[in-house]
Design a protein around this motif. Structure first.
Motif: not given
Length: 94
Positions: A30-49
């Motif tokens: 069993t592997l626990n794999v994390a994928t991530d993405e980032s985007y800029t919200d309406r206020d111009g802040n970078r959001v990592d998920r």
């Protein structure tokens, strides 16, 4: 009409692989794999998920994963998607 169930994931392991054996002696990892993405919200802040994926590997590939991979390893996984459902102690579907 045919259908396609194919998934490709590139991410990093959140913890060391867990190798176990079935009653018949077949290796399962069993592997626990994390994928991530980032985007800029309406206020111009970078959001990592981050999104977490539970990956199950069988047979010789399972033993290879346990032997060569560790927490933080970058992995490319290709396979089919299967969703599981169970009930917790309160009878709620998970």
């Amino acid at each position: 009409m045919s259908s396609l169930n194919k998934v490709m994931i590139i991410g990093r392991l959140g913890r060391d692989p867990e190798l176990k054996y079935t009653q018949s002696g077949a290796p399962v990892c069993t592997l626990n794999v994390a994928t991530d993405e980032s985007y800029t919200d309406r206020d111009g802040n970078r959001v990592d998920r981050a999104e977490w994926h539970r990956v199950v590997v069988f047979q010789k590939a399972a033993e290879n994963c346990a032997q060569y991979l560790t927490k933080g390893s970058l992995v490319f996984v290709e396979g089919s998607l299967q969703t599981r459902k169970w009930q917790d102690q309160q009878g709620q579907d998970r």
